[in-house]
Motif scaffolding. Structure first.
Motif, PDB file in Angstrom:
ATOM      1  N   ARG A   1     -11.980  -4.835   5.613  1.00  0.00           N
ATOM      2  CA  ARG A   1     -12.176  -3.761   4.588  1.00  0.00           C
ATOM      3  C   ARG A   1     -13.184  -4.093   3.589  1.00  0.00           C
ATOM      4  O   ARG A   1     -14.151  -3.281   3.134  1.00  0.00           O
ATOM      5  CB  ARG A   1     -10.941  -3.692   3.717  1.00  0.00           C
ATOM      6  CG  ARG A   1      -9.812  -2.933   3.971  1.00  0.00           C
ATOM      7  CD  ARG A   1      -8.689  -2.994   3.316  1.00  0.00           C
ATOM      8  NE  ARG A   1      -7.518  -2.337   3.862  1.00  0.00           N
ATOM      9  CZ  ARG A   1      -7.146  -1.156   3.960  1.00  0.00           C
ATOM     10  NH1 ARG A   1      -7.865  -0.210   3.349  1.00  0.00           N
ATOM     11  NH2 ARG A   1      -6.289  -0.681   4.506  1.00  0.00           N
TER      12      ARG A   1
ATOM     13  N   VAL B   1     -10.763  -5.021  11.818  1.00  0.00           N
ATOM     14  CA  VAL B   1     -11.345  -3.941  10.927  1.00  0.00           C
ATOM     15  C   VAL B   1     -11.184  -4.576   9.459  1.00  0.00           C
ATOM     16  O   VAL B   1     -10.078  -4.785   8.842  1.00  0.00           O
ATOM     17  CB  VAL B   1     -10.456  -2.716  11.049  1.00  0.00           C
ATOM     18  CG1 VAL B   1     -11.018  -1.489   9.991  1.00  0.00           C
ATOM     19  CG2 VAL B   1     -10.432  -2.008  12.362  1.00  0.00           C
TER      20      VAL B   1
ATOM     21  N   ARG C   1      -2.130   2.721   8.749  1.00  0.00           N
ATOM     22  CA  ARG C   1      -2.868   2.734   7.591  1.00  0.00           C
ATOM     23  C   ARG C   1      -4.264   3.025   7.992  1.00  0.00           C
ATOM     24  O   ARG C   1      -4.556   2.769   8.893  1.00  0.00           O
ATOM     25  CB  ARG C   1      -2.920   1.035   7.087  1.00  0.00           C
ATOM     26  CG  ARG C   1      -1.569   0.896   6.376  1.00  0.00           C
ATOM     27  CD  ARG C   1      -1.796  -0.564   5.569  1.00  0.00           C
ATOM     28  NE  ARG C   1      -0.518  -0.922   5.146  1.00  0.00           N
ATOM     29  CZ  ARG C   1      -0.179  -0.375   3.780  1.00  0.00           C
ATOM     30  NH1 ARG C   1      -0.830   0.674   3.223  1.00  0.00           N
ATOM     31  NH2 ARG C   1       1.086  -0.798   3.330  1.00  0.00           N
ATOM     32  N   ILE C   2      -5.046   3.366   6.801  1.00  0.00           N
ATOM     33  CA  ILE C   2      -6.448   3.658   7.146  1.00  0.00           C
ATOM     34  C   ILE C   2      -7.299   2.931   5.978  1.00  0.00           C
ATOM     35  O   ILE C   2      -6.971   2.588   5.141  1.00  0.00           O
ATOM     36  CB  ILE C   2      -6.588   5.299   6.901  1.00  0.00           C
ATOM     37  CG1 ILE C   2      -6.241   5.734   5.532  1.00  0.00           C
ATOM     38  CG2 ILE C   2      -5.903   5.856   7.919  1.00  0.00           C
ATOM     39  CD1 ILE C   2      -6.315   7.286   5.169  1.00  0.00           C
ATOM     40  N   TYR C   3      -8.691   3.101   6.700  1.00  0.00           N
ATOM     41  CA  TYR C   3      -9.767   2.213   6.013  1.00  0.00           C
ATOM     42  C   TYR C   3     -10.899   3.350   5.858  1.00  0.00           C
ATOM     43  O   TYR C   3     -11.118   4.142   6.870  1.00  0.00           O
ATOM     44  CB  TYR C   3     -10.043   1.050   6.802  1.00  0.00           C
ATOM     45  CG  TYR C   3     -11.298   0.575   6.161  1.00  0.00           C
ATOM     46  CD1 TYR C   3     -11.370  -0.019   4.855  1.00  0.00           C
ATOM     47  CD2 TYR C   3     -12.608   0.396   7.042  1.00  0.00           C
ATOM     48  CE1 TYR C   3     -12.594  -0.669   4.578  1.00  0.00           C
ATOM     49  CE2 TYR C   3     -13.841  -0.220   6.880  1.00  0.00           C
ATOM     50  CZ  TYR C   3     -13.684  -0.768   5.484  1.00  0.00           C
ATOM     51  OH  TYR C   3     -14.709  -1.327   5.131  1.00  0.00           O
ATOM     52  N   ASN C   4     -11.494   3.250   4.802  1.00  0.00           N
ATOM     53  CA  ASN C   4     -12.621   4.214   4.487  1.00  0.00           C
ATOM     54  C   ASN C   4     -13.929   3.721   5.519  1.00  0.00           C
ATOM     55  O   ASN C   4     -14.284   2.787   5.259  1.00  0.00           O
ATOM     56  CB  ASN C   4     -13.140   4.376   3.150  1.00  0.00           C
ATOM     57  CG  ASN C   4     -14.000   5.418   2.635  1.00  0.00           C
ATOM     58  OD1 ASN C   4     -14.618   5.943   3.551  1.00  0.00           O
ATOM     59  ND2 ASN C   4     -13.921   5.367   1.517  1.00  0.00           N
TER      60      ASN C   4
ATOM     61  N   ALA D   1      -6.516   1.137  10.452  1.00  0.00           N
ATOM     62  CA  ALA D   1      -6.728  -0.404   9.760  1.00  0.00           C
ATOM     63  C   ALA D   1      -5.306  -1.255  10.363  1.00  0.00           C
ATOM     64  O   ALA D   1      -5.421  -2.518  10.342  1.00  0.00           O
ATOM     65  CB  ALA D   1      -6.931  -0.579   8.467  1.00  0.00           C
ATOM     66  N   GLY D   2      -4.275  -0.414  10.620  1.00  0.00           N
ATOM     67  CA  GLY D   2      -3.109  -0.907  10.708  1.00  0.00           C
ATOM     68  C   GLY D   2      -2.107  -0.013  11.032  1.00  0.00           C
ATOM     69  O   GLY D   2      -2.155   1.139  10.935  1.00  0.00           O
TER      70      GLY D   2
ATOM     71  N   GLU E   1      -6.099   1.873   0.033  1.00  0.00           N
ATOM     72  CA  GLU E   1      -5.311   1.081   0.687  1.00  0.00           C
ATOM     73  C   GLU E   1      -3.517   1.390   1.017  1.00  0.00           C
ATOM     74  O   GLU E   1      -2.876   0.864   1.360  1.00  0.00           O
ATOM     75  CB  GLU E   1      -5.659  -0.398   0.519  1.00  0.00           C
ATOM     76  CG  GLU E   1      -5.383  -0.752  -1.077  1.00  0.00           C
ATOM     77  CD  GLU E   1      -6.869  -0.964  -1.570  1.00  0.00           C
ATOM     78  OE1 GLU E   1      -7.868   0.107  -1.380  1.00  0.00           O
ATOM     79  OE2 GLU E   1      -7.112  -1.670  -2.456  1.00  0.00           O
TER      80      GLU E   1
END
Lengths: 349, 337
Positions: B278, B276, A81-84, A72-73, A130
């Motif tokens: 959330r 993306v 950064r990760i997102y589910n 995600a970033g 997050e």
């Protein structure tokens, strides 16, 4: 067929929901060992057809997608950064090994703040996704060359571990082990003259809104369907209402399930002396069966489940014996479907 | 040159979910000269169709409904009790000017025992009410009926490169589609769908996609942002260009589509960023799962303060989005799988 070998190949190929291109190709390759009639659709659902094309059509479905994350970033310090994407429990991520499926496969770890540095009370709080960052070991400039926002992040792929008692542990047995069970169904039926037309579907995006079940069932427009997915096996902390015995084939019964599909599967298990149990579904099953049932004009649908421990972790545990039994129950049911299929499914007055 | 009057007219038009007739008329007046036919379907989706020759169908979809309030009861003193239409934050909707479809104006407030400094954080949808100046039930009922809907009356503010108003979600995208249709050249049949009832559960999009059966559908909607103080970390920023959707909470875009859109952006020198998101869903998901599945993509405009009366977006992102849509329509080859 060597189920362990196929499970290994399938579960070591990344295929996070919505990004199943690679695993779709691997599955089609294995499907082709049983029939020439193999294709995939615009969604990436993979299909294999065999049996009598003039007979009633039965759709057998297991999903190929896996839970995972997405980039995600990228922070100024190179942390990712990760997102589910679907169903990942942030509690199991800190301290885990992952891979970022970017321009190349980049190994990474999800870090966690050491206990020494935590504030009072921090250890009672759960991590939120997050707040979690992936560490590739690379400086930011190089991270940005290899990785972009939108790349998927999956649990690091490694061959399943063989535990004792024909039991294995690994990632993505939910639900690729069941895709392998459907291959085993093809193996069992390959020399059998079927009266019905069978379409096996490895579906996409089950973990993200059952999208493969919706589109796949619409595409095939079958006369009936059986979905196979995993369910919970007894494990520390779980209540009896939540699980089915590890060594039993779970046959679903409930509002989402056609009573005669339940009966068909139950009789198949009993005739083959396979250990099974009724898996009572008092609400939505959370599987492709839930949506297959309501496609087009409605489809009589059954559901078989493989009991599994530690769902949605990278150490899911299953029994290969139970997996094989699931395949036998489905194959037995398929053998019973003939020209009189409407009578088989007709509800009693 | 940004057609500010067109944007303003579309953003300010009345149209809560299920009552999109007025905004439909406004958008229709802008698209009619630009396409071959304009029609509405059974659910009220407005569809602008521009004929092509390739035999392929390219669909754009942008929802035109907005969030609002619906009257559930009128009390003896003439106060209107309301429920929410879509994702209304009661605190954001307390102490606001509102407007009904028939032009009746009012103000909102919430039950409070405080007469001095009042904290709208205490507002809940159950204690929110609308004061239309009536002094009795009869007087109120003569102006407003049960089931009537109100929307927040907000000023359209021009703030340099930015513009702010209520209902920028998603009228700024509707305006971008109109902008793109101007001088659009395409070999394909282009269907620009302005959909209804997105805010109450993505109700309109599926029906439109079911009938049109496009080869590719590009969704236009607003997205979140990561460039205000202390916000949830997200990569999207205002002014960084058209945001090419990779995923939101309702949909994952096939890589074959978003990489195609990126190639089109690069080829045409259009500024873009990756999106993306959330949380929050879009019409894209309903279109994707229509019939046997439809190839979908999305272009988003980052929008600050979503679902508030001061939703703020950037005109450069608006222009880039329109340009990217136009460039995508001009491509001879559509992505396929």
């Amino acid at each position: 067929m060597d189920m362990f070998q196929i499970i290994t190949e399938l579960t070591t190929t990344p295929g996070v929901s919505g990004n199943e291109d690679r695993v779709c190709e691997v599955i089609k390759k294995w499907f082709r060992t049983y029939t020439d009639d193999v294709w995939s659709d615009v969604m990436n659902n993979a299909y294999a057809r065999f049996g009598n094309p003039d007979g009633p059509t039965i759709l057998l479905m297991a999903h190929m997608d896996e839970i995972g994350m997405m980039v995600a970033g990228i922070e100024d310090n190179g942390m990712v950064r990760i997102y589910n994407v679907a169903g990942v429990d942030p509690r199991v991520l800190p301290g885990s090994e992952v891979q970022i499926n970017g321009k190349e496969t980049v190994p990474a770890v999800v870090g966690a703040l050491p206990p020494h540095l935590q504030k009072a009370g921090d250890n009672t709080k759960n991590y939120k996704i997050e707040d979690l960052l992936c560490d590739t070991g690379l400086p930011a400039e190089e991270v940005k060359e290899l990785i972009r926002i939108g790349d998927t992040v999956s649990f690091r792929t490694f061959p399943p571990m063989k535990l004792k008692n024909n039991t294995i542990a690994g990632k993505t047995f939910d639900d690729r082990a069941c895709v392998v069970a459907l291959m085993e169904v093809m193996e069992i039926l390959k020399n059998y003259k079927l009266e019905c037309n069978v379409v096996v579907c490895a579906s996409i995006q089950e973990e993200n809104g059952l999208k493969g079940g919706i589109t796949g069932a619409h595409h095939i427009d079958p006369d009936m369907a059986i979905a196979i997915d995993v369910c919970h096996a007894p494990q520390p902390g779980a209540k009896p209402v939540d699980y089915t015995a590890f060594d039993k084939v779970a046959i679903a019964r409930g509002g989402n399930i056609h009573p005669k599909m339940y009966k068909l599967l139950k009789e198949s298990a009993e005739e083959q002396n396979i250990s099974w149990d009724t898996d009572v579904m008092f609400a939505r099953t959370g599987t492709d069966a839930w949506t297959i049932q309501i496609q087009r004009g409605g489809i009589p649908t059954g559901l078989i489940s493989l009991p599994l421990r530690y769902m949605h972790t990278s150490v899911e545990v299953i029994s290969l014996d139970t997996l094989k039994n699931c395949a036998k129950v489905i194959a037995g049911a398929v053998q019973k479907i003939g020209a009189d299929w409407e009578e088989t499914l007709c509800l009693d007055d | 040159m940004t057609d500010m009057n067109m944007i303003k007219d579309i953003v300010k038009a009345y149209g809560p979910s299920g009552r999109e007739q007025k905004v439909t008329e406004v958008i229709r007046s802008f698209v009619e000269p630009l396409v071959d036919e304009v029609y509405t379907d059974t659910l009220g989706n407005l569809i602008a169709h521009k004929r092509g020759t390739s035999g392929k169908k390219l669909m754009f979809i942008s929802h035109m409904d907005q969030i609002g309030l619906i009257v559930t009861d009128i009390d003896e003193k003439g106060f209107l009790r309301v429920a929410n239409i879509g994702g209304v934050s009661p605190a954001m909707y307390a102490a606001r000017a509102v407007r009904f479809e028939n032009g009746v104006r009012g103000v909102t407030h919430f039950e409070t025992e405080t007469s001095g400094f009042m904290n709208p954080g205490k507002a809940a949808i159950g204690n929110l009410f609308v004061d239309i100046g009536a002094e009795s039930r009869e007087e109120a009922a003569a102006k407003v009926s049960l089931g009537d809907m109100a929307v927040v009356e907000a000023e359209f503010l021009e703030l340099g490169n930015r513009v702010s108003c209520a209902a920028m979600d998603n009228r700024i995208c509707c305006a971008a589609v109109v902008e793109a249709l101007k001088e659009m050249k395409s070999e394909h049949d282009v269907y620009a769908v302005f959909s209804v009832q997105e805010e109450v559960g993505i109700r309109g999009a599926g029906a439109a996609a079911y009938v049109i059966q496009p080869d590719l559908c590009i969704n236009l909607d607003v997205t979140l942002y990561g460039d205000t103080p202390k916000c949830v970390p997200m990569a999207m920023k205002l002014g960084e260009g058209a945001a090419i959707k990779i995923m939101d909470a309702s949909v994952i875009i096939p890589p074959v589509v978003y990489t195609w859109l990126e190639d089109v952006a690069v080829k045409n020198d259009i500024k873009y960023q990756r999106d993306v998101m959330r949380m929050g869903g879009t019409d894209t998901s309903a279109v994707q799962k229509t019939r046997g599945g439809i190839l979908v993509g999305g272009i988003s405009i980052p929008l600050r303060y979503m679902h508030s009366p001061v939703e703020t977006g950037d005109l450069r992102d608006f222009a880039a989005t329109a340009a990217l849509l136009r460039a995508a329509a001009a491509e001879a080859e559509l992505p396929h799988r």
